[in-house]
Motif scaffolding. Structure first.
Motif, short mmCIF file in Angstrom:
data_model
loop_
_atom_site.label_atom_id
_atom_site.label_comp_id
_atom_site.label_asym_id
_atom_site.label_seq_id
_atom_site.Cartn_x
_atom_site.Cartn_y
_atom_site.Cartn_z
N SER A 265 -12.87 22.13 -17.94
CA SER A 265 -13.39 21.52 -19.17
C SER A 265 -13.61 20.02 -19.02
CB SER A 265 -12.46 21.82 -20.35
OG SER A 265 -11.17 21.33 -20.10
N ARG A 266 -12.96 19.42 -18.02
CA ARG A 266 -13.20 18.01 -17.73
C ARG A 266 -13.45 17.83 -16.24
NH1 ARG A 266 -7.98 15.73 -19.64
NH2 ARG A 266 -7.38 17.92 -19.71
N ARG A 267 -14.06 16.70 -15.86
CA ARG A 267 -14.36 16.46 -14.45
C ARG A 267 -13.07 16.13 -13.69
NH1 ARG A 267 -17.76 11.80 -14.25
NH2 ARG A 267 -17.91 12.21 -12.02
N PRO A 268 -13.06 16.36 -12.37
CA PRO A 268 -11.80 16.30 -11.61
C PRO A 268 -11.10 14.93 -11.58
CG PRO A 268 -13.48 17.47 -10.36
CD PRO A 268 -14.18 16.87 -11.55
N LEU A 269 -9.84 15.01 -11.15
CA LEU A 269 -9.02 13.83 -10.86
C LEU A 269 -8.81 13.81 -9.35
CD1 LEU A 269 -6.94 11.52 -11.48
CD2 LEU A 269 -5.22 13.34 -11.79
N LEU A 270 -9.10 12.68 -8.73
CA LEU A 270 -8.97 12.55 -7.27
C LEU A 270 -7.76 11.69 -6.93
CD1 LEU A 270 -10.15 12.73 -4.31
CD2 LEU A 270 -11.52 10.72 -4.89
N LEU A 271 -6.89 12.21 -6.05
CA LEU A 271 -5.74 11.44 -5.56
C LEU A 271 -6.04 11.09 -4.10
CD1 LEU A 271 -2.91 13.82 -6.91
CD2 LEU A 271 -4.11 11.97 -8.13
N MET A 272 -6.16 9.80 -3.80
CA MET A 272 -6.62 9.40 -2.47
C MET A 272 -5.63 8.45 -1.79
SD MET A 272 -10.25 7.59 -1.45
CE MET A 272 -10.01 5.89 -2.01
N ALA A 273 -5.47 8.62 -0.49
CA ALA A 273 -4.65 7.69 0.32
C ALA A 273 -5.11 7.80 1.76
CB ALA A 273 -3.18 8.06 0.20
N HIS A 274 -4.80 6.80 2.58
CA HIS A 274 -5.22 6.87 3.98
C HIS A 274 -4.04 7.11 4.92
CE1 HIS A 274 -4.12 2.60 5.00
NE2 HIS A 274 -4.48 2.34 3.76
N THR A 275 -4.30 7.91 5.96
CA THR A 275 -3.24 8.26 6.90
C THR A 275 -3.16 7.31 8.09
OG1 THR A 275 -4.77 9.79 7.95
CG2 THR A 275 -3.19 10.75 6.40
N ASP A 276 -4.21 6.50 8.32
CA ASP A 276 -4.14 5.59 9.47
C ASP A 276 -3.38 4.32 9.08
OD1 ASP A 276 -6.27 4.84 7.76
OD2 ASP A 276 -7.17 3.62 9.33
N VAL A 277 -2.90 3.61 10.09
CA VAL A 277 -2.13 2.37 9.85
C VAL A 277 -2.66 1.29 10.80
CG1 VAL A 277 -0.04 3.58 9.11
CG2 VAL A 277 -0.35 3.05 11.54
N VAL A 278 -2.29 0.04 10.53
CA VAL A 278 -2.69 -1.04 11.45
C VAL A 278 -1.82 -0.98 12.71
CG1 VAL A 278 -3.71 -2.64 9.80
CG2 VAL A 278 -1.24 -2.70 10.21
N ASN A 279 -2.29 -1.63 13.74
CA ASN A 279 -1.61 -1.60 15.03
C ASN A 279 -0.24 -2.29 14.97
OD1 ASN A 279 -4.80 -1.86 15.84
ND2 ASN A 279 -3.66 -0.38 17.03
N VAL A 280 0.56 -2.05 16.01
CA VAL A 280 1.91 -2.64 16.06
C VAL A 280 2.13 -3.32 17.41
CG1 VAL A 280 2.94 -0.92 14.53
CG2 VAL A 280 2.89 -0.49 16.99
N ASP A 281 3.06 -4.27 17.39
CA ASP A 281 3.58 -4.82 18.64
C ASP A 281 5.03 -4.34 18.70
OD1 ASP A 281 4.60 -6.22 20.70
OD2 ASP A 281 3.99 -8.21 19.99
N PRO A 282 5.28 -3.20 19.37
CA PRO A 282 6.60 -2.55 19.30
C PRO A 282 7.75 -3.48 19.66
CG PRO A 282 5.04 -1.20 20.52
CD PRO A 282 4.37 -2.51 20.30
N ALA A 283 7.51 -4.45 20.55
CA ALA A 283 8.58 -5.35 20.99
C ALA A 283 9.15 -6.16 19.82
CB ALA A 283 8.05 -6.29 22.07
N LYS A 284 8.33 -6.37 18.78
CA LYS A 284 8.77 -7.20 17.65
C LYS A 284 9.59 -6.43 16.61
CE LYS A 284 5.69 -11.01 18.09
NZ LYS A 284 4.27 -10.78 18.34
N TRP A 285 9.65 -5.12 16.74
CA TRP A 285 10.30 -4.31 15.71
C TRP A 285 11.78 -4.10 16.01
CZ3 TRP A 285 7.82 -1.46 11.52
CH2 TRP A 285 6.45 -1.77 11.37
N THR A 286 12.63 -4.28 15.02
CA THR A 286 14.05 -4.00 15.18
C THR A 286 14.24 -2.48 15.25
OG1 THR A 286 14.52 -5.93 13.83
CG2 THR A 286 16.34 -4.38 14.19
N HIS A 287 13.66 -1.77 14.27
CA HIS A 287 13.64 -0.31 14.32
C HIS A 287 12.27 0.08 14.86
CE1 HIS A 287 17.16 -0.53 11.83
NE2 HIS A 287 16.51 -1.20 10.90
N PRO A 288 12.21 0.96 15.85
CA PRO A 288 10.89 1.32 16.41
C PRO A 288 9.89 1.68 15.29
CG PRO A 288 12.65 2.36 17.66
CD PRO A 288 13.30 1.71 16.47
N PRO A 289 8.64 1.21 15.41
CA PRO A 289 7.68 1.30 14.31
C PRO A 289 7.35 2.72 13.84
CG PRO A 289 6.62 0.55 16.34
CD PRO A 289 8.08 0.50 16.58
N PHE A 290 7.55 3.71 14.70
CA PHE A 290 7.25 5.09 14.28
C PHE A 290 8.51 5.95 14.24
CE2 PHE A 290 3.39 3.24 16.09
CZ PHE A 290 2.59 3.29 14.96
#
Ligand SMILES: [Zn+2]
Length: 484
Positions: A106-131
């Motif tokens: 009876s009404r037009r849809p509702l869209l829930l959107m998000a992105h699965t990609d992330v920006v790059n990392v410099d793993p050496a700088k992370w206290t907890h590993p980035p992934f």
């Protein structure tokens, strides 16, 4: 290896949630599929955390992206509930997920959107590993915790809950997990809008771009993004005779370019207020110190003089606010010369330009030409992935009203309608007539400067705020999509 782990997790999740949600299901049936009064939020939180950590552990750094494992995980989770779901890709491994739960139309849809990609990392700088998705001290650490896997899992959970509880829907609810947001939108939102728009066409869209602001451990206000500025690039190209560095020439392109840039930097483009900005500053006045409130009130006044003084003050003290109320030009690159003793014949500067969605780009370019005021300097638009300009959200809409209501219930604060100076994928949807609203979980203002914000080397989210955001989101989705 990854896929194997996901399936193990998946079957565990299904067994668990089925058992834990049975009371809710029974309730839904008894109440003829009204929104269940109570869900087992303890079980839902545990499930949210499992999906969240699994998603965070897929390395979807973009470039290259490689969203496929995350996309397949989401597809499997949705399909296991019996939800219609498909994968779409323009290029191998850069995969978008679309799922749909049907309402009565009876009404037009509702869209829930998000992105699965992330920006790059410099793993050496992370206290907890980035992934690693490490949980510590009430936080989850990892790349994507606040951009944008928080929104992915927050869009996923209502899909699962709607399906399980059988809530009667007055419109379809669509889930879109896009690829390419941080890299090339060509494989993500642009591809989906150009080639599969019928699958994601909706009246309303909820996506990243807003959030609740916490300060001193308390949520102060909610920001809901209603519109955004449109990024462009303007190039200044100064030309003149080349020659020997030992003989100065009046036509030296470097000097012409520098003078032109100086004039552009000194220019204060005219103020450009709109309904969103007026509502934003009006509501902001209500939660600001008397001094700040006075500046914002001046912006809203009819006196051009006090407006100019207010913008000047904002430019020095709150540059983000100054950038909201007028078009901006930021010189970011210069390309000129190659030898100390050669006057080059050309010098180029590139300017990062952000226009309001309703600005006429041709008219604006003419204004910049008039400011440069030098016929030997060409002023032109440069190459840039130009997002379409459109604004169609409003604080009077059903969507904004539902969001505002849920903000009051879950956070007890005022909702500020915002215009982002940056760009999001919502621009492509707005240009096709989808009303989009940017939302997000609560984050601490203190976190950014401490290096815990989005795109930082120690990105994190408060677990309690992720869960509160899921409950908030559930209310918004059922309010907007539930049958009347
Ligand atoms: Zn993002």
């Amino acid at each position: 290896m990854r896929a194997r782990t996901s399936f193990d997790t998946l079957s565990r999740v299904r067994r668990l949630t089925l058992a834990l949600l049975l009371p809710a299901l029974a309730h839904a049936t008894a109440a003829q599929a009204q929104v269940p009064a109570s869900l087992d939020w303890g079980a839902i939180e545990a499930e949210t955390m499992r999906h969240f950590q699994t998603l965070l552990r897929f390395d979807t750094s973009d470039p290259p992206g490689n969203e496929r494992p995350a996309a397949e995980y989401l597809r499997d989770v949705l399909a296991a509930e019996g939800i219609e779901v498909e994968l779409y890709e323009l290029e191998p491994n850069l995969v978008n997920v679309v799922a749909r739960i049907r309402g009565n139309g009876s009404r037009r849809p509702l869209l829930l959107m998000a992105h699965t990609d992330v920006v790059n990392v410099d793993p050496a700088k992370w206290t907890h590993p980035p992934f690693s998705a490490t949980r510590e001290g009430g936080y989850v650490y990892g790349r994507g915790t606040v951009d944008d896997k928080d929104n992915v899992v927050t869009a996923l959970m209502p899909m699962l809950l709607l399906q399980r509880t059988g809530v009667a829907l007055g419109r379809d609810v669509i889930f879109l997990a896009e690829a390419g947001e941080e890299g090339t939108t060509r494989v993500g939102i642009q591809y989906m809008v150009k080639q599969h728009f019928d699958l994601i066409d909706a009246e309303f869209c909820l996506a990243e771009g807003g959030g609740m602001t916490r300060e001193g451990g308390e949520v102060r206000f909610a920001s809901v993004q209603l519109e955004e500025k449109i990024p462009r690039a303007i190039e200044l190209v100064a030309r003149g005779a080349s020659g020997h560095g030992s003989v100065p020439l009046e036509t030296n392109p470097l000097v012409r370019l520098s003078n032109a840039l100086g004039r552009v930097a000194a220019w204060s483009p005219p103020l450009r207020m709109n309904e969103t900005l007026r509502s934003y500053f009006t509501r902001l006045i209500g939660i600001s110190s008397p001094d700040q409130a006075m500046r914002y009130a001046s912006l809203l006044s009819s006196s051009a003089e006090s407006q100019a003084a207010a913008v000047d003050w904002l430019f020095r003290n709150e540059p983000r606010h100054a950038a909201m109320v007028r078009p901006t030009l930021t010189p970011t690159m210069i390309d000129a010369g190659y030898r100390v003793n050669v006057i080059p014949s050309e010098a180029t500067s590139t300017i990062d330009v952000r226009l309001h969605a309703d600005e006429d780009p041709t008219r604006f370019l003419d204004m910049v030409r008039a400011v440069v005021a030098d016929s030997s300097v060409e002023v032109r638009y440069g190459a840039r992935d130009v997002r379409p300009g459109a604004s169609n959200g409003s604080i009077g809409s059903q969507a904004f009203t539902a969001i505002e209501r849920a903000v009051r219930t879950h956070y007890g604060v005022v909702t500020l309608p915002t215009m982002s100076t940056g760009a999001t994928d919502m621009a492509y949807l707005r240009a096709r007539g989808v009303e989009c609203y940017g939302i997000g979980p609560a984050t601490d203002v203190e976190d950014g400067p401490l290096g815990f914000g989005s795109h930082s080397d120690q990105e994190r989210i408060l677990e309690s705020e992720l869960h509160r955001f899921v409950r908030f989101h559930w209310d918004v989705v059922t309010d907007l999509a539930g049958a009347r």
